[in-house]
Design a protein around this motif. Structure first.
Motif, mmCIF file in Angstrom:
data_model
loop_
_atom_site.group_PDB
_atom_site.id
_atom_site.type_symbol
_atom_site.label_atom_id
_atom_site.label_comp_id
_atom_site.label_asym_id
_atom_site.label_seq_id
_atom_site.Cartn_x
_atom_site.Cartn_y
_atom_site.Cartn_z
ATOM 1 N N THR A 152 -34.439 51.301 9.176
ATOM 2 C CA THR A 152 -34.624 50.349 8.083
ATOM 3 C C THR A 152 -35.380 51.076 6.969
ATOM 4 N N ARG B 275 -50.752 42.134 14.513
ATOM 5 C CA ARG B 275 -49.844 41.577 15.520
ATOM 6 C C ARG B 275 -48.621 40.943 14.872
ATOM 7 N N ILE B 276 -48.822 40.281 13.737
ATOM 8 C CA ILE B 276 -47.688 39.631 13.060
ATOM 9 C C ILE B 276 -46.669 40.674 12.631
ATOM 10 N N ARG B 277 -47.164 41.857 12.181
ATOM 11 C CA ARG B 277 -46.259 42.923 11.755
ATOM 12 C C ARG B 277 -45.422 43.426 12.922
ATOM 13 N N LYS C 258 -31.034 41.801 15.705
ATOM 14 C CA LYS C 258 -30.083 41.581 14.619
ATOM 15 C C LYS C 258 -29.539 42.897 14.069
ATOM 16 N N GLU D 215 -44.714 41.831 15.764
ATOM 17 C CA GLU D 215 -43.782 40.782 16.192
ATOM 18 C C GLU D 215 -42.602 40.679 15.246
ATOM 19 N N GLY D 216 -42.841 40.870 13.946
ATOM 20 C CA GLY D 216 -41.729 40.836 12.995
ATOM 21 C C GLY D 216 -40.763 41.981 13.202
ATOM 22 N N LEU D 217 -41.278 43.171 13.478
ATOM 23 C CA LEU D 217 -40.396 44.314 13.725
ATOM 24 C C LEU D 217 -39.554 44.116 14.980
ATOM 25 N N ALA E 286 -38.775 41.234 16.388
ATOM 26 C CA ALA E 286 -37.834 40.128 16.196
ATOM 27 C C ALA E 286 -36.616 40.552 15.394
ATOM 28 N N ALA E 287 -36.764 41.554 14.527
ATOM 29 C CA ALA E 287 -35.637 42.002 13.717
ATOM 30 C C ALA E 287 -34.707 42.934 14.476
#
Length: 527
Positions: free
Chosen positions: A51, A26-28, A38, A30-32, A34-35
């Motif tokens: 990316t 899940r953290i992975r 930007k 959410e990080g994708l 969130a990026a």
């Protein structure tokens, strides 16, 4: 092609809906996500961003982004085809493409995404197939519902039979007094006309004054409904026995009505359908300020008619309180025109805002506690072309999509009034079953006999000045859903008329009084 996740993201970066299709933390994910905001940037025409590890394929939908996160080895053409299919599904399940609309239908979108993408790979499906799969209709479930409904109907039939048996037993008991029943109708009429003659002779007004006539007619119409007058009036001899018989008559007629006798509808007077009668007054003097609202709104916006007609009526229970004057205050609205009764002193009202009779030695007429009509003292009227004066606006948007018609209705109430018992009646085409109401702020009921959908809101105040309803029916022309009729009431009025004081003409302390204020709709439509 491997799709890692499908999401709906706002342009501010808020994730509204997200579905993960591969084994990833899940953290992975959410990080994708969130990026992504930007990396998008501004002024770019392409709809993908790469990316080092993943590729973002996205499509703007009003203030949102529909986003696919794939690996870099994925076929960009297949990614775009999947994105186009998902972009067609989002409006099918979310009728308002904003954060609120997406949030309300988040689970439906996730289920639809699951039908399109399985384990990261696109399924060969169409929009119609996805909707059919998501409905998940079951023959067993339908059969269970039919059996359950049949049990409910059977229970209702048993209840009706029991109620009919109880009513028949009551009728058998009342048949023992046939002689009394034969004299009930004449007893009621004699009571009413006897009271009329007393009212016209003892009120202090002549037969041509207008006050006595209005009071007598209202007294007759209310007493035929079986209401018992209070002891404040002087009833003729034998009045209590006649009224007792009248009440027994009403009970007998109600029993016949339960059995379906048509003669009851001809005997009993009909109660007004627009509103419930006010409770009888308890104070010696009661003043009622009532305004009736006639408004015609256009379906495309604007207003073609706005008319307010108000009346101030007086009810006095005791004859000794009849020699009075009424001092009032108005809201000072220059658009309201006031007109007093012909027996009132017009100069006294125009100079001092006091309502009194031309002859100060003549008292106001009195009436029984059950007669809530009272005596009319003042009338007023207001007409306006200002749309801001409208207390409630209705906006209806029918749209045909395929073999269905989607209807969205919203209301907006002004802050002038708190509206009570709001009922919005929408005409529908002839349907075999009730419409599919998908979202509503309030309650709804389908009148199958008249093919009308009734939307009711108990109270509209500062907590719900706006609301909406969405439903689906078979294909129909947009004109079928008009005219929309609206009913409501409020405890404040446009005139803001207030009774300041009761002035006794014989001196002494002012008698106790109460004031009732009511705003109702007489004809309120959207055409």
């Amino acid at each position: 092609m491997v799709v890692l996740a499908a999401s709906v993201v706002s342009k501010s970066g808020k994730v509204l809906v997200s579905r993960q299709f591969v084994d990833m933390t899940r953290i992975r994910i959410e990080g994708l996500l969130a990026a992504f905001p930007k990396l998008v940037g501004t002024g770019k025409q392409h709809t993908y961003v790469e990316t080092e590890n993943v590729r973002y394929v996205y499509q703007p939908i009003e203030a949102l982004y529909l986003l696919l996160v794939t690996n870099k080895q994925s076929n960009i053409l297949e990614d775009l085809e999947t994105l186009r299919l998902l972009s067609k599904l989002v409006p099918e399940y979310c009728y308002s493409l904003d954060e609120e609309g997406i949030g309300k239908n988040a689970f439906e979108l996730i289920f639809a995404f699951d039908e399109v993408i399985c384990l990261g790979h696109k399924e060969n499906v169409t929009v119609a197939q996805v909707k059919q799969y998501c409905e998940m209709e079951s023959h067993e479930e339908k059969l269970h519902k039919l059996v359950l409904q049949s049990k409910i109907n059977e229970t209702k039939d048993v209840m009706k039979r029991k109620a009919s048996e109880i009513e028949k037993s009551k009728i058998d008991k009342n048949r023992g007094d046939k002689g009394g029943f034969m004299s009930m109708g004449s007893g009621r009429i004699e009571t009413s006309f006897s009271d009329m003659s007393i009212s016209s002779s003892g009120s202090g007004f002549g037969s041509g004054s207008g006050f006595g006539l209005t009071t007598d007619v209202d007294s007759f119409s209310t007493k035929t409904k079986g209401r018992q007058p209070s002891s404040a009036t002087a009833p003729p001899k034998g009045l209590g026995m006649q009224l007792g018989k009248s009440q027994k008559t009403n009970q007998f007629l109600e029993s016949l009505k339960a059995e379906g006798e048509l003669i009851v509808e001809d005997v009993q007077p009909k109660v007004g359908q627009s509103r419930v009668a006010a409770p009888p007054p308890t104070d010696p003097i009661t003043l009622t300020a009532e305004e009736k609202l006639n408004v015609t709104l256009k379906r495309d916006g604007g207003m073609s008619n706005f008319d307010v007609q108000g009346t101030l009526s007086l009810q006095i229970l005791n004859q000794e309180d009849g020699l009075i004057q009424v001092q009032i205050e108005t809201g000072g609205n220059p658009g309201i025109l006031f007109k007093t009764h012909p027996n009132m002193n017009k100069e006294l009202f125009s100079n001092e805002n006091i309502l009194g009779l031309k002859d100060p030695n003549r008292p106001f007429p009195t009436g029984p506690a059950g007669d809530a009509a009272g005596v009319g003292l003042l009338k007023w009227r207001m007409q306006s072309a200002d749309e801001s004066m409208v207390p409630l606006t209705i906006n209806c948007w029918p749209s045909v999509s395929g073999n269905e018609t989607y209807v969205s209705i919203e209301y907006e109430a002004s802050a002038m009034f708190d509206l009570r018992n709001v009922l919005i009646s929408v005409p529908l085409p002839a349907l075999r079953e009730a419409p599919n109401v998908r979202q509503i702020d309030g309650e709804w009921r389908y009148d199958s006999r008249n093919s009308i959908l009734e939307w009711s809101i108990l109270l509209i105040d500062n907590s719900n000045r706006s609301g909406s309803m969405e439903f689906v029916v078979p294909p129909a022309d947009s004109s079928v859903f008009f005219p929309i009729s609206v009913r409501f009431s409020a405890t404040s009025t446009y005139s803001d008329l207030k009774v300041v004081n009761i002035i006794p003409l014989r001196g002494g302390a002012p008698p106790k009084f109460s004031q009732r204020t009511n705003l109702i709709t007489e004809n309120y439509q959207v055409v």
